[in-house]
Each structure stands twice: as structure tokens, then as C-alpha cells.
Design a protein around this motif. Sequence first.
Motif, PDB file in Angstrom:
ATOM      1  N   ARG A  45       0.870  -1.178   0.000  1.00 29.96           N
ATOM      2  CA  ARG A  45       0.000   0.000   0.000  1.00 29.96           C
ATOM      3  C   ARG A  45       0.900   1.219   0.000  1.00 29.96           C
ATOM      4  N   THR A  46       0.732   2.047  -1.021  1.00 29.85           N
ATOM      5  CA  THR A  46       1.528   3.269  -1.109  1.00 29.85           C
ATOM      6  C   THR A  46       0.621   4.481  -1.025  1.00 29.85           C
ATOM      7  N   LYS A  47       1.189   5.575  -0.596  1.00 26.64           N
ATOM      8  CA  LYS A  47       0.556   6.895  -0.655  1.00 26.64           C
ATOM      9  C   LYS A  47       1.584   7.765  -1.351  1.00 26.64           C
ATOM     10  N   GLY A  48       1.350   8.025  -2.648  1.00 22.89           N
ATOM     11  CA  GLY A  48       2.371   8.702  -3.441  1.00 22.89           C
ATOM     12  C   GLY A  48       3.594   7.800  -3.506  1.00 22.89           C
ATOM     13  N   PRO A  49       4.781   8.351  -3.247  1.00 27.15           N
ATOM     14  CA  PRO A  49       5.989   7.514  -3.309  1.00 27.15           C
ATOM     15  C   PRO A  49       6.265   6.737  -2.017  1.00 27.15           C
ATOM     16  N   ILE A  50       5.438   6.930  -0.998  1.00 26.76           N
ATOM     17  CA  ILE A  50       5.691   6.334   0.319  1.00 26.76           C
ATOM     18  C   ILE A  50       5.067   4.946   0.419  1.00 26.76           C
ATOM     19  N   LYS A  51       5.881   3.986   0.803  1.00 26.92           N
ATOM     20  CA  LYS A  51       5.409   2.610   1.022  1.00 26.92           C
ATOM     21  C   LYS A  51       4.939   2.508   2.473  1.00 26.92           C
ATOM     22  N   VAL A  52       3.616   2.454   2.669  1.00 29.04           N
ATOM     23  CA  VAL A  52       3.047   2.499   4.014  1.00 29.04           C
ATOM     24  C   VAL A  52       3.080   1.123   4.686  1.00 29.04           C
ATOM     25  N   TYR A  53       2.588   0.091   3.980  1.00 29.64           N
ATOM     26  CA  TYR A  53       2.595  -1.250   4.552  1.00 29.64           C
ATOM     27  C   TYR A  53       2.558  -2.311   3.463  1.00 29.64           C
ATOM     28  N   GLY A  54       3.052  -3.486   3.816  1.00 31.30           N
ATOM     29  CA  GLY A  54       2.950  -4.642   2.941  1.00 31.30           C
ATOM     30  C   GLY A  54       1.688  -5.410   3.294  1.00 31.30           C
ATOM     31  N   VAL A  55       1.118  -6.097   2.310  1.00 30.70           N
ATOM     32  CA  VAL A  55      -0.099  -6.877   2.513  1.00 30.70           C
ATOM     33  C   VAL A  55       0.156  -8.319   2.095  1.00 30.70           C
ATOM     34  N   GLY A  56      -0.229  -9.236   2.952  1.00 28.80           N
ATOM     35  CA  GLY A  56      -0.207 -10.654   2.620  1.00 28.80           C
ATOM     36  C   GLY A  56      -1.616 -11.191   2.703  1.00 28.80           C
ATOM     37  N   LYS A  57      -2.082 -11.860   1.643  1.00 30.63           N
ATOM     38  CA  LYS A  57      -3.433 -12.432   1.636  1.00 30.63           C
ATOM     39  C   LYS A  57      -3.328 -13.940   1.836  1.00 30.63           C
ATOM     40  N   TYR A  58      -4.031 -14.417   2.864  1.00 26.32           N
ATOM     41  CA  TYR A  58      -4.114 -15.840   3.191  1.00 26.32           C
ATOM     42  C   TYR A  58      -5.593 -16.206   3.187  1.00 26.32           C
ATOM     43  N   ASP A  59      -6.054 -16.957   2.200  1.00 31.68           N
ATOM     44  CA  ASP A  59      -7.450 -17.391   2.144  1.00 31.68           C
ATOM     45  C   ASP A  59      -8.369 -16.224   2.514  1.00 31.68           C
ATOM     46  N   HIS A  60      -8.963 -16.240   3.702  1.00 31.90           N
ATOM     47  CA  HIS A  60      -9.881 -15.171   4.105  1.00 31.90           C
ATOM     48  C   HIS A  60      -9.252 -14.230   5.129  1.00 31.90           C
ATOM     49  N   THR A  61      -7.933 -14.126   5.134  1.00 29.99           N
ATOM     50  CA  THR A  61      -7.245 -13.251   6.090  1.00 29.99           C
ATOM     51  C   THR A  61      -6.265 -12.350   5.359  1.00 29.99           C
ATOM     52  N   PHE A  62      -6.259 -11.094   5.760  1.00 31.54           N
ATOM     53  CA  PHE A  62      -5.333 -10.103   5.208  1.00 31.54           C
ATOM     54  C   PHE A  62      -4.420  -9.662   6.341  1.00 31.54           C
ATOM     55  N   VAL A  63      -3.110  -9.830   6.137  1.00 30.97           N
ATOM     56  CA  VAL A  63      -2.130  -9.411   7.134  1.00 30.97           C
ATOM     57  C   VAL A  63      -1.416  -8.180   6.592  1.00 30.97           C
ATOM     58  N   LEU A  64      -1.475  -7.103   7.351  1.00 30.83           N
ATOM     59  CA  LEU A  64      -0.809  -5.860   6.992  1.00 30.83           C
ATOM     60  C   LEU A  64       0.397  -5.707   7.915  1.00 30.83           C
TER      61      LEU A  64
END
Length: 169
Positions: A45-64
Motif C-alpha cells: 500500500r503506497t501513498k504517493g511515493p511512500i510505502k506504508v505497509y505490505g499486505v499478505g493475503k491468506y485465504d480469508h485473512t489479510f495481514v498488513l
Amino acid sequence: MKFPITLLFLLAAIVALASAATEPKTGISFPDSYKGSNLESLGVRTKGPIKVYGVGKYDHTFVLKMSMGVGSAKMTNALADALKPRGCDQDTIEEFSSVLLGGLPKSGASKGTSLAFGTDGGKLSIAVNDKHVGTIPSKPLAKAFAGIYTDGKAVCKLCPVENEEETKE
């Protein structure tokens, strides 16, 4: 002599169980499995050039996983704002905000903080740094949260992760 060989096999098993994939733009690693589900995709997830967080998707779970520090209110408001155009009513969004804000540290979501959102079973469950902080029983909320990362207006692109079984075939 038997002990060192046994120890070697034990260490190899631990390393194999602790395997992980790395989100390439942030360098944040995500375990290959989370609560029994395999890692399906990664994004940032970015806001402009800034990388705010990484996202991992596991079945029905999203880990930020935070790649930078963000205040608790700012993080909560950003996710709440992303829910609004996805069909959630205001009361449900306010409940979501209250649970998340109450579960985040007072100092905010610092770099390395992990947020997990489970979207199955007609509810949204929330954990911060692997500590369960609340569950909101709402199928529309769970669907809307998943949509933040999977619908046509997703806040970031998730790319599939190849697992070892797929590459062996």
C-alpha cells in the motif's frame, strides 16, 4: 555423535517450517502460512511515493505489516475511509473504527506492527501483533474489508505467490 546429527535434522525442520516470502518493494517478509492458510498473494500500500505497509493475503485473512510508523487514528481513519464506498453503513464503520483504535498501541502502528483481518464466517476479526482485539459480526463489513484489497478499486495490487508444490508440478 548421534546427538549432533539429530540436532541438525531438528534445526533443518525448524527452518523449513519458518519459511517465508518477501514482498519485493518493501522487503517485508510474510510466513508461507498463517493460522492454517497458505500465503496466496502479496502487495504494498503506497501513498504517493511512500510505502506504508505490505499486505499478505491468506485465504480469508489479510495481514498488513507496517513499513513505516503511522498514528493509530490516521491508520484507523484510512481503513474506515476505504470501507465507505464498499457498502458499509456508518454504524458498522464506527464500530470497526472503535475496535481497531482500541486495539492499536497508543503510540500508533509503528514500523513492524502487524495487523490481521479475518473476513470469513460473516464477521471481521481483528488482531494486532497476533493479539485478538475484537470481532464485528457483519457479513457486509467482512466483504467490504476484503474488497479494499481485491475489488476493481483495490488500494493496491496483490500479486500471486508461487508455492513450492505448484513449482514442483
